[in-house]
Scaffold this motif. Structure first.
Motif, PDB file in Angstrom:
ATOM      1  N   ASN A  44      69.642  90.758  46.461  1.00  0.00           N
ATOM      2  CA  ASN A  44      68.993  89.467  46.531  1.00  0.00           C
ATOM      3  C   ASN A  44      67.486  89.685  46.498  1.00  0.00           C
ATOM      4  N   PRO A  45      66.690  88.981  45.756  1.00  0.00           N
ATOM      5  CA  PRO A  45      66.990  87.821  44.941  1.00  0.00           C
ATOM      6  C   PRO A  45      67.429  88.146  43.513  1.00  0.00           C
ATOM      7  N   THR A  46      67.162  89.328  42.981  1.00  0.00           N
ATOM      8  CA  THR A  46      67.623  89.682  41.629  1.00  0.00           C
ATOM      9  C   THR A  46      69.051  90.205  41.734  1.00  0.00           C
ATOM     10  N   SER A 137      56.306  92.896  50.460  1.00  0.00           N
ATOM     11  CA  SER A 137      57.262  93.080  51.543  1.00  0.00           C
ATOM     12  C   SER A 137      57.127  94.450  52.183  1.00  0.00           C
ATOM     13  N   ALA A 138      57.445  94.516  53.464  1.00  0.00           N
ATOM     14  CA  ALA A 138      57.640  95.791  54.151  1.00  0.00           C
ATOM     15  C   ALA A 138      59.111  96.125  53.967  1.00  0.00           C
ATOM     16  N   TYR A 153      61.300  92.842  54.264  1.00  0.00           N
ATOM     17  CA  TYR A 153      60.864  91.649  54.966  1.00  0.00           C
ATOM     18  C   TYR A 153      59.573  91.162  54.316  1.00  0.00           C
ATOM     19  N   PRO A 154      59.585  89.995  53.653  1.00  0.00           N
ATOM     20  CA  PRO A 154      58.374  89.509  52.990  1.00  0.00           C
ATOM     21  C   PRO A 154      57.244  89.266  53.989  1.00  0.00           C
ATOM     22  N   ILE A 155      56.133  89.954  53.759  1.00  0.00           N
ATOM     23  CA  ILE A 155      54.959  89.798  54.618  1.00  0.00           C
ATOM     24  C   ILE A 155      54.094  88.649  54.122  1.00  0.00           C
ATOM     25  N   PRO A 164      63.889  83.792  49.624  1.00  0.00           N
ATOM     26  CA  PRO A 164      64.729  84.269  50.731  1.00  0.00           C
ATOM     27  C   PRO A 164      63.867  84.827  51.862  1.00  0.00           C
ATOM     28  N   THR A 165      64.403  84.802  53.079  1.00  0.00           N
ATOM     29  CA  THR A 165      63.663  85.339  54.217  1.00  0.00           C
ATOM     30  C   THR A 165      63.781  86.859  54.293  1.00  0.00           C
ATOM     31  N   ILE A 166      64.838  87.403  53.736  1.00  0.00           N
ATOM     32  CA  ILE A 166      65.054  88.853  53.703  1.00  0.00           C
ATOM     33  C   ILE A 166      65.485  89.239  52.293  1.00  0.00           C
ATOM     34  N   ASN A 167      64.869  90.290  51.753  1.00  0.00           N
ATOM     35  CA  ASN A 167      65.306  90.854  50.474  1.00  0.00           C
ATOM     36  C   ASN A 167      66.216  92.040  50.777  1.00  0.00           C
ATOM     37  N   TRP A 168      67.345  92.142  50.113  1.00  0.00           N
ATOM     38  CA  TRP A 168      68.247  93.275  50.348  1.00  0.00           C
ATOM     39  C   TRP A 168      68.780  93.778  49.019  1.00  0.00           C
ATOM     40  N   ARG A 169      69.107  95.046  49.009  1.00  0.00           N
ATOM     41  CA  ARG A 169      69.688  95.689  47.833  1.00  0.00           C
ATOM     42  C   ARG A 169      70.646  96.782  48.311  1.00  0.00           C
TER      43      ARG A 169
END
Length: 176
Positions: A44-46, A137-138, A153-155, A164-169
């Motif tokens: 997320n988001p891609t 993001s950090a 975590y988007p700074i 999104p509040t959190i990016n994950w892969r």
């Protein structure tokens, strides 16, 4: 209550980086200091991305991105790059801490909005949904035998339409 302080985080991060530099120089196992990696990830988001990276000792620069076009107002694309510090880079298990920046854009048809527009005979609502994100993001990445997970975590958001509040892969990378 604990509060996030960027200055404290930066101090701890730099201290840990310096500690691993001195520790890694004392036990050189003959492994090349250069490392290259390539792979694929989902998240997320891609939704899907190709990943490539180049590293020298504990420093890692990685880029990832991909896109798909299925028709008008039905596509997505994203690109993200990051600079990380790798802990335990000579071992099968490693942890990367660093910062990344990326841009993602997506449009998808919205059948409900299209039905409202058709019923009224005019374009009242957008016939599609879209997401547009540009952020710094950090991030933390954890690797185990090529498999990895990444949480960011988007700074700071430069653009954040439905961000999104959190990016994950999660994915797999081959390192050579």
């Amino acid at each position: 209550m604990l509060r996030f302080s960027p200055l404290k985080f930066l101090f701890v991060f730099l201290f840990c980086c310096a500690a691993t530099v001195f520790a890694s120089e004392s036990n050189d196992s003959g492994k090349s200091p250069w490392r290259f990696s390539t792979g694929v990830s989902v998240g997320n988001p891609t939704p899907m991305a190709l990943v490539a990276g180049i590293g020298y000792k504990s420093i890692l620069l990685h880029v990832e991105g991909l896109g798909a076009h299925n028709g008008p107002n039905d596509f997505w694309c994203g690109a993200r790059g990051g600079l990380d510090w790798t802990f335990f880079w000579k071992h099968p298990f490693s942890i990367d801490l660093g910062f990344s920046g990326g841009y993602e854009y997506a449009e998808a048809p919205n059948k409900m909005h299209q039905a409202v527009n058709d019923a009224n005979g005019a374009i009242i609502l957008y016939p599609y949904n879209y997401v547009e994100v540009l952020d710094i993001s950090a991030e933390i990445r954890v690797h185990l035998f090529g498999f990895f997970t990444q949480i960011g975590y988007p700074i700071y958001h430069f653009m954040d339409h439905d961000a999104p509040t959190i990016n994950w892969r999660a994915g797999y990378m081959v390192e050579f």
